[in-house]
Design a protein around this motif. Structure first.
Motif, PDB file in Angstrom:
ATOM      1  N   UNK A  44       0.835  -1.207   0.000  1.00 40.85           N
ATOM      2  CA  UNK A  44       0.000   0.000   0.000  1.00 40.85           C
ATOM      3  C   UNK A  44       0.868   1.255   0.000  1.00 40.85           C
ATOM      4  N   UNK A  45       1.945   1.216   0.754  1.00 38.30           N
ATOM      5  CA  UNK A  45       2.858   2.370   0.802  1.00 38.30           C
ATOM      6  C   UNK A  45       3.520   2.590  -0.562  1.00 38.30           C
ATOM      7  N   UNK A  46       3.916   1.509  -1.203  1.00 41.06           N
ATOM      8  CA  UNK A  46       4.521   1.624  -2.531  1.00 41.06           C
ATOM      9  C   UNK A  46       3.532   2.189  -3.544  1.00 41.06           C
ATOM     10  N   UNK A  47       2.278   1.722  -3.486  1.00 37.94           N
ATOM     11  CA  UNK A  47       1.248   2.230  -4.401  1.00 37.94           C
ATOM     12  C   UNK A  47       1.028   3.723  -4.187  1.00 37.94           C
ATOM     13  N   UNK A  48       0.986   4.146  -2.928  1.00 38.31           N
ATOM     14  CA  UNK A  48       0.791   5.571  -2.642  1.00 38.31           C
ATOM     15  C   UNK A  48       1.959   6.403  -3.179  1.00 38.31           C
ATOM     16  N   UNK A  49       3.184   5.901  -3.008  1.00 41.92           N
ATOM     17  CA  UNK A  49       4.355   6.620  -3.525  1.00 41.92           C
ATOM     18  C   UNK A  49       4.309   6.702  -5.056  1.00 41.92           C
ATOM     19  N   UNK A  50       3.919   5.598  -5.679  1.00 39.31           N
ATOM     20  CA  UNK A  50       3.830   5.564  -7.141  1.00 39.31           C
ATOM     21  C   UNK A  50       2.742   6.525  -7.634  1.00 39.31           C
ATOM     22  N   UNK A  51       1.643   6.584  -6.901  1.00 37.29           N
ATOM     23  CA  UNK A  51       0.552   7.495  -7.254  1.00 37.29           C
ATOM     24  C   UNK A  51       1.010   8.953  -7.168  1.00 37.29           C
ATOM     25  N   UNK A  52       1.776   9.272  -6.129  1.00 38.47           N
ATOM     26  CA  UNK A  52       2.282  10.644  -5.980  1.00 38.47           C
ATOM     27  C   UNK A  52       3.231  11.013  -7.120  1.00 38.47           C
ATOM     28  N   UNK A  53       4.074  10.066  -7.523  1.00 35.44           N
ATOM     29  CA  UNK A  53       4.972  10.339  -8.654  1.00 35.44           C
ATOM     30  C   UNK A  53       4.184  10.519  -9.951  1.00 35.44           C
ATOM     31  N   UNK A  54       3.134   9.719 -10.107  1.00 33.63           N
ATOM     32  CA  UNK A  54       2.319   9.819 -11.322  1.00 33.63           C
ATOM     33  C   UNK A  54       1.650  11.194 -11.428  1.00 33.63           C
ATOM     34  N   UNK A  55       1.245  11.741 -10.296  1.00 35.92           N
ATOM     35  CA  UNK A  55       0.590  13.049 -10.308  1.00 35.92           C
ATOM     36  C   UNK A  55       1.560  14.158 -10.720  1.00 35.92           C
ATOM     37  N   UNK A  56       2.863  13.921 -10.515  1.00 40.35           N
ATOM     38  CA  UNK A  56       3.852  14.941 -10.871  1.00 40.35           C
ATOM     39  C   UNK A  56       4.459  14.725 -12.264  1.00 40.35           C
ATOM     40  N   UNK A  57       4.009  13.673 -12.945  1.00 42.17           N
ATOM     41  CA  UNK A  57       4.528  13.398 -14.290  1.00 42.17           C
ATOM     42  C   UNK A  57       4.067  14.488 -15.268  1.00 42.17           C
ATOM     43  N   UNK A  58       5.016  15.033 -16.028  1.00 37.22           N
ATOM     44  CA  UNK A  58       4.725  16.132 -16.938  1.00 37.22           C
ATOM     45  C   UNK A  58       4.225  15.651 -18.298  1.00 37.22           C
ATOM     46  N   UNK A  59       4.644  14.465 -18.709  1.00 31.58           N
ATOM     47  CA  UNK A  59       4.228  13.934 -20.012  1.00 31.58           C
ATOM     48  C   UNK A  59       2.863  13.254 -19.855  1.00 31.58           C
ATOM     49  N   UNK A  60       1.884  13.719 -20.605  1.00 36.93           N
ATOM     50  CA  UNK A  60       0.509  13.265 -20.434  1.00 36.93           C
ATOM     51  C   UNK A  60       0.354  11.767 -20.686  1.00 36.93           C
ATOM     52  N   UNK A  61       1.000  11.253 -21.716  1.00 37.89           N
ATOM     53  CA  UNK A  61       0.862   9.828 -22.056  1.00 37.89           C
ATOM     54  C   UNK A  61       1.392   8.959 -20.927  1.00 37.89           C
ATOM     55  N   UNK A  62       2.566   9.324 -20.412  1.00 40.35           N
ATOM     56  CA  UNK A  62       3.151   8.557 -19.310  1.00 40.35           C
ATOM     57  C   UNK A  62       2.295   8.669 -18.051  1.00 40.35           C
ATOM     58  N   UNK A  63       1.717   9.836 -17.837  1.00 39.71           N
ATOM     59  CA  UNK A  63       0.882  10.027 -16.654  1.00 39.71           C
ATOM     60  C   UNK A  63      -0.366   9.152 -16.714  1.00 39.71           C
ATOM     61  N   UNK A  64      -1.015   9.101 -17.885  1.00 37.18           N
ATOM     62  CA  UNK A  64      -2.217   8.269 -18.033  1.00 37.18           C
ATOM     63  C   UNK A  64      -1.890   6.788 -17.822  1.00 37.18           C
ATOM     64  N   UNK A  65      -0.752   6.355 -18.350  1.00 38.38           N
ATOM     65  CA  UNK A  65      -0.344   4.966 -18.169  1.00 38.38           C
ATOM     66  C   UNK A  65      -0.069   4.670 -16.700  1.00 38.38           C
TER      67      UNK A  65
END
Length: 217
Positions: A44-65
């Motif tokens: 759960x902690x890893x998923x939350x960290x990954x989610x936070x990184x995804x929210x800061x992703x600048x490239x839209x395609x990578x963010x959606x993935x």
């Protein structure tokens, strides 16, 4: 971000293997249950960290993935948690059934008392109930201790990676700025000391977890 997703997949695979052992009755020990509980917390902690990184992703395609991966991981985590709760309840029911069978066996092996509802039988049921409650409380405490220990180890692992990345960046910056060799050697010595502190901390944490499992089970 990709490394964090791969780490989550490894945690996912490990939990799947442990739950299969538990479900197939290959191993239903307190140790395995504590390990599964700790692994779920870490996932759960890893998923939350990954989610936070995804929210800061600048490239839209990578963010959606990344968001799609987060959704998939959360669904799998919820399924793992539900299955784990069902399996724990199954083991609890087994313990209760075994306690009842043992009490019935004791009654059949003793002579019939003059009064059917003697205090002795009632006290035996109370004792079995208290013993069962004590076992459940001990299991819960062990799960908490092991989960806490696993979380501490994960935090120490993350801190170690942070120190390594910081050391690399500082050395690169030092070379770029042309700092003296003495300053670079000082930074390397401090990094080595931090590494030894990390190793000693890991050893102490592992020994503490072993002591908890050894003396409370």
């Amino acid at each position: 971000m990709n490394n964090l997703y791969k780490h989550a997949l490894k945690q996912n695979q490990s939990i799947t293997q442990d739950l299969e052992k538990f479900e197939n009755a290959e191993d239903a020990s307190v140790g395995l249950q504590g390990q599964i509980s700790a692994s779920l917390i870490a996932l759960k902690r890893t998923i939350d960290d990954y989610d936070n990184l995804a929210k800061r992703e600048m490239i839209l395609v990578k963010q959606e993935k990344a968001f799609a991966n987060v959704s998939k991981l959360r669904n799998e985590y919820n399924e793992f948690k539900k299955l784990f709760e069902r399996l724990k309840q199954r083991e609890t029911n087994k313990v209760i059934q075994n306690d009842r069978s043992e009490l019935l066996g004791r009654r059949h092996n003793t002579s019939t008392p003059e009064y059917p509802f003697q205090q002795h039988d009632y006290s035996g049921e109370q004792h079995a109930l208290r013993e069962h409650n004590f076992i459940n409380e001990t299991d819960s405490k062990l799960d908490e201790f092991i989960a806490h220990g696993r979380e501490v180890l994960n935090n120490m692992y993350d801190q170690n990676n942070t120190l390594k990345n910081t050391q690399r960046k500082v050395l690169d910056a030092a070379n770029t700025l042309g700092l003296s060799r003495n300053v670079i050697q000082y930074i390397e010595r401090r990094s080595t000391q931090d590494m030894w502190i990390f190793i000693v901390g890991c050893i102490i944490t592992l020994l503490s977890m072993w002591a908890i499992v050894h003396y409370l089970t």
